[in-house]
Design a protein around this motif. Structure first.
Motif, PDB file in Angstrom:
ATOM      1  N   ASP A  50     105.012 110.322  43.482  1.00 44.54           N
ATOM      2  CA  ASP A  50     104.219 110.072  44.687  1.00 44.54           C
ATOM      3  C   ASP A  50     104.657 108.737  45.297  1.00 44.54           C
ATOM      4  OD1 ASP A  50     102.345 110.347  46.681  1.00 44.54           O
ATOM      5  OD2 ASP A  50     100.615 110.523  45.356  1.00 44.54           O
ATOM      6  N   GLU A  51     105.343 108.801  46.398  1.00 46.05           N
ATOM      7  CA  GLU A  51     105.867 107.631  47.102  1.00 46.05           C
ATOM      8  C   GLU A  51     106.614 106.675  46.162  1.00 46.05           C
ATOM      9  OE1 GLU A  51     103.652 106.086  50.321  1.00 46.05           O
ATOM     10  OE2 GLU A  51     102.098 107.623  50.196  1.00 46.05           O
ATOM     11  N   PRO A  52     107.724 107.162  45.594  1.00 47.06           N
ATOM     12  CA  PRO A  52     108.416 106.386  44.560  1.00 47.06           C
ATOM     13  C   PRO A  52     109.003 105.059  45.023  1.00 47.06           C
ATOM     14  CG  PRO A  52     109.728 108.293  45.189  1.00 47.06           C
ATOM     15  CD  PRO A  52     108.380 108.470  45.812  1.00 47.06           C
ATOM     16  N   THR A  53     109.354 104.928  46.281  1.00 47.49           N
ATOM     17  CA  THR A  53     110.035 103.687  46.686  1.00 47.49           C
ATOM     18  C   THR A  53     109.120 102.731  47.451  1.00 47.49           C
ATOM     19  OG1 THR A  53     110.881 104.703  48.720  1.00 47.49           O
ATOM     20  CG2 THR A  53     112.301 104.801  46.772  1.00 47.49           C
ATOM     21  N   VAL A  54     107.831 103.039  47.490  1.00 47.92           N
ATOM     22  CA  VAL A  54     106.928 102.161  48.234  1.00 47.92           C
ATOM     23  C   VAL A  54     106.900 100.775  47.585  1.00 47.92           C
ATOM     24  CG1 VAL A  54     104.767 102.747  47.023  1.00 47.92           C
ATOM     25  CG2 VAL A  54     104.682 102.183  49.428  1.00 47.92           C
ATOM     26  N   GLY A  55     107.057  99.755  48.399  1.00 42.89           N
ATOM     27  CA  GLY A  55     106.985  98.376  47.887  1.00 42.89           C
ATOM     28  C   GLY A  55     108.275  97.829  47.315  1.00 42.89           C
ATOM     29  N   LEU A  56     109.325  98.644  47.292  1.00 43.56           N
ATOM     30  CA  LEU A  56     110.578  98.152  46.719  1.00 43.56           C
ATOM     31  C   LEU A  56     111.434  97.462  47.781  1.00 43.56           C
ATOM     32  CD1 LEU A  56     111.623 101.160  44.439  1.00 43.56           C
ATOM     33  CD2 LEU A  56     110.291  99.124  43.842  1.00 43.56           C
ATOM     34  N   ASP A  57     112.300  96.544  47.325  1.00 45.18           N
ATOM     35  CA  ASP A  57     113.211  95.894  48.259  1.00 45.18           C
ATOM     36  C   ASP A  57     114.363  96.852  48.594  1.00 45.18           C
ATOM     37  OD1 ASP A  57     115.566  95.438  46.474  1.00 45.18           O
ATOM     38  OD2 ASP A  57     114.130  94.218  45.369  1.00 45.18           O
ATOM     39  N   PRO A  58     115.084  96.573  49.688  1.00 52.21           N
ATOM     40  CA  PRO A  58     116.116  97.520  50.154  1.00 52.21           C
ATOM     41  C   PRO A  58     117.167  97.865  49.102  1.00 52.21           C
ATOM     42  CG  PRO A  58     115.720  95.860  51.818  1.00 52.21           C
ATOM     43  CD  PRO A  58     114.920  95.449  50.615  1.00 52.21           C
ATOM     44  N   LEU A  59     117.553  96.868  48.316  1.00 54.35           N
ATOM     45  CA  LEU A  59     118.563  97.130  47.299  1.00 54.35           C
ATOM     46  C   LEU A  59     118.039  98.088  46.243  1.00 54.35           C
ATOM     47  CD1 LEU A  59     121.434  96.155  46.711  1.00 54.35           C
ATOM     48  CD2 LEU A  59     120.436  94.507  45.102  1.00 54.35           C
ATOM     49  N   GLN A  60     116.807  97.824  45.806  1.00 55.56           N
ATOM     50  CA  GLN A  60     116.206  98.657  44.773  1.00 55.56           C
ATOM     51  C   GLN A  60     115.921 100.063  45.321  1.00 55.56           C
ATOM     52  OE1 GLN A  60     116.221  97.969  41.768  1.00 55.56           O
ATOM     53  NE2 GLN A  60     114.954  99.567  40.842  1.00 55.56           N
ATOM     54  N   ILE A  61     115.537 100.148  46.598  1.00 54.70           N
ATOM     55  CA  ILE A  61     115.325 101.468  47.205  1.00 54.70           C
ATOM     56  C   ILE A  61     116.602 102.288  47.092  1.00 54.70           C
ATOM     57  CG2 ILE A  61     115.038 102.681  49.426  1.00 54.70           C
ATOM     58  CD1 ILE A  61     112.920 100.641  50.169  1.00 54.70           C
ATOM     59  N   ARG A  62     117.718 101.650  47.398  1.00 55.34           N
ATOM     60  CA  ARG A  62     118.995 102.361  47.292  1.00 55.34           C
ATOM     61  C   ARG A  62     119.260 102.805  45.868  1.00 55.34           C
ATOM     62  NH1 ARG A  62     124.229  99.848  50.028  1.00 55.34           N
ATOM     63  NH2 ARG A  62     124.984 100.489  47.984  1.00 55.34           N
ATOM     64  N   GLU A  63     118.999 101.897  44.935  1.00 53.06           N
ATOM     65  CA  GLU A  63     119.263 102.230  43.538  1.00 53.06           C
ATOM     66  C   GLU A  63     118.365 103.355  43.048  1.00 53.06           C
ATOM     67  OE1 GLU A  63     119.324  98.757  41.080  1.00 53.06           O
ATOM     68  OE2 GLU A  63     120.982  97.891  42.227  1.00 53.06           O
ATOM     69  N   ILE A  64     117.093 103.284  43.433  1.00 59.37           N
ATOM     70  CA  ILE A  64     116.157 104.324  42.973  1.00 59.37           C
ATOM     71  C   ILE A  64     116.487 105.676  43.613  1.00 59.37           C
ATOM     72  CG2 ILE A  64     113.739 105.063  43.022  1.00 59.37           C
ATOM     73  CD1 ILE A  64     114.398 102.876  40.899  1.00 59.37           C
ATOM     74  N   ARG A  65     116.861 105.647  44.889  1.00 61.72           N
ATOM     75  CA  ARG A  65     117.273 106.905  45.518  1.00 61.72           C
ATOM     76  C   ARG A  65     118.488 107.479  44.801  1.00 61.72           C
ATOM     77  NH1 ARG A  65     116.887 105.264  51.908  1.00 61.72           N
ATOM     78  NH2 ARG A  65     114.616 105.252  52.040  1.00 61.72           N
ATOM     79  N   GLY A  66     119.415 106.600  44.466  1.00 64.08           N
ATOM     80  CA  GLY A  66     120.604 107.038  43.730  1.00 64.08           C
ATOM     81  C   GLY A  66     120.224 107.612  42.384  1.00 64.08           C
ATOM     82  N   LEU A  67     119.288 106.936  41.723  1.00 60.92           N
ATOM     83  CA  LEU A  67     118.838 107.391  40.399  1.00 60.92           C
ATOM     84  C   LEU A  67     118.186 108.772  40.487  1.00 60.92           C
ATOM     85  CD1 LEU A  67     117.973 107.009  37.404  1.00 60.92           C
ATOM     86  CD2 LEU A  67     116.043 105.674  38.233  1.00 60.92           C
ATOM     87  N   ILE A  68     117.356 108.967  41.497  1.00 59.39           N
ATOM     88  CA  ILE A  68     116.671 110.254  41.666  1.00 59.39           C
ATOM     89  C   ILE A  68     117.699 111.368  41.905  1.00 59.39           C
ATOM     90  CG2 ILE A  68     115.124 111.578  43.174  1.00 59.39           C
ATOM     91  CD1 ILE A  68     113.553 108.901  43.566  1.00 59.39           C
ATOM     92  N   ALA A  69     118.652 111.098  42.783  1.00 64.52           N
ATOM     93  CA  ALA A  69     119.687 112.095  43.068  1.00 64.52           C
ATOM     94  C   ALA A  69     120.488 112.401  41.809  1.00 64.52           C
ATOM     95  CB  ALA A  69     120.597 111.594  44.185  1.00 64.52           C
ATOM     96  N   GLU A  70     120.789 111.361  41.057  1.00 68.44           N
ATOM     97  CA  GLU A  70     121.594 111.498  39.837  1.00 68.44           C
ATOM     98  C   GLU A  70     120.833 112.261  38.741  1.00 68.44           C
ATOM     99  OE1 GLU A  70     124.520 110.584  38.430  1.00 68.44           O
ATOM    100  OE2 GLU A  70     123.903 110.576  36.322  1.00 68.44           O
ATOM    101  N   LEU A  71     119.531 111.990  38.652  1.00 73.21           N
ATOM    102  CA  LEU A  71     118.717 112.712  37.668  1.00 73.21           C
ATOM    103  C   LEU A  71     118.657 114.198  38.004  1.00 73.21           C
ATOM    104  CD1 LEU A  71     115.655 110.352  37.199  1.00 73.21           C
ATOM    105  CD2 LEU A  71     117.187 111.119  35.391  1.00 73.21           C
ATOM    106  N   ALA A  72     118.517 114.483  39.292  1.00 72.40           N
ATOM    107  CA  ALA A  72     118.392 115.877  39.705  1.00 72.40           C
ATOM    108  C   ALA A  72     119.671 116.648  39.424  1.00 72.40           C
ATOM    109  CB  ALA A  72     118.036 115.952  41.186  1.00 72.40           C
TER     110      ALA A  72
END
Ligand SMILES: Nc1ncnc2c1ncn2[C@@H]1O[C@H](COP(=O)(O)OP(=O)(O)OP(=O)(O)O)[C@@H](O)[C@H]1O
Ligand SMILES: [Mg+2]
Length: 249
Positions: free
Chosen positions: A157-179
């Protein structure tokens, strides 16, 4: 994979979620969209087996949330909108605790915690007490606890809320990679809610849009934007339609 079958939730006269069904396969990241109050945050814990539906059921990696509650809970990583973190625990102790309640075998717990911490950019703060962390770091801890047991399905539920731009990129990458890992590793089914349409376009191939508790769109982004419309325009069109007249005639 994730199967929702006729999920509904009523609070008195309020129908928060109304007969929502969908299926999400391994390797898929699906964006769960809808305006404020649409029913996203009510649907996600029902999917994860944390909130009993008024009607309907869900299946996680083949385990029904009612008939195989324990297996279903083990199969799912869930990041709630409001994190129930333990402010007095250290990051490491908390992740170990979650790993234990998710039945990660004792012998591999340290490794599981280290891997989740690394993936969520927590290495520098592993010994810190959670209550002293900034909001973005607490969000990272929330993500780490969702993935620490390497669940087959992720509900975020809203995984990247509150994260800085760099971390948003990393988390998006992580989610794509996990999938859909590039090689070898197991594919996961991921559903995430967000208000950031750019996020959806960045990591999801398909969107489910709910409006007033009902599913109004379930389609590949490619199809939705094929006619030259932007996702914003589709969102606006589908969520300003008055659904209350439906079925009234
Ligand atoms: N415990 C509750 N009791 C009564 N009504 C509730 C409860 N929880 C949610 N609702 C109602 O259910 C509807 C859906 O709420 P929900 O939080 O699922 O929306 P959402 O799509 O997550 O919105 P947001 O984008 O603001 O996070 C709203 O009308 C809300 O007021
Ligand atoms: Mg919400």
């Amino acid at each position: 994979m994730i199967e929702a079958r006729g999920l509904s939730k009523r609070y008195g006269d309020v129908v928060a979620v109304d007969d929502v069904s969908f299926s999400i396969g391994n390797g898929e990241v699906v964006g769960f969209l809808g305006p404020n109050g649409a029913g996203k945050t009510t649907t996600m814990p029902m999917l994860a087996g944390f909130l009993p539906p008024s009607d309907g059921t869900a299946e996680l990696a083949g385990h029904d949330i009612f008939d195989a509650a324990l297996e279903a809970r083990r199969a799912v990583g869930y990041l709630p909108e409001a994190l129930p973190l333990y402010p007095e625990m250290t990051v490491d102790a908390y992740l170990r605790y979650v790993a234990r309640i998710k039945d990660v075998p004792r012998g591999t717990r340290s490794e599981a915690v280290a891997r989740a911490a690394e993936r969520c950019g927590l290495n520098r703060v592993r010994r810190r007490v959670i209550g002293t962390l900034s909001k973005g770091f607490r969000q990272r801890v929330g993500l780490a606890q969702a993935i620490v047991h390497d669940p087959a399905v992720l509900i975020l539920d809203e995984p990247t809320v509150g994260l800085d731009p760099l971390q948003i990129r990393e988390i998006r990458g992580l989610i794509a990679e996990l999938a859909a890992p590039e090689q070898g590793d197991v594919q996961h089914a991921v559903v995430l809610s967000t208000h950031i349409l750019a996020e959806v376009e960045a990591i999801c191939r398909r969107v489910i849009l709910i409006h007033e508790g009902r599913k109004v769109v379930d389609a590949p982004i490619e199809d939705l934007t094929a006619g030259g419309q932007t996702l914003d325009e589709v969102f606006a069109r589908e969520t300003t339609r008055d659904t209350t007249v439906e079925g009234a005639a």
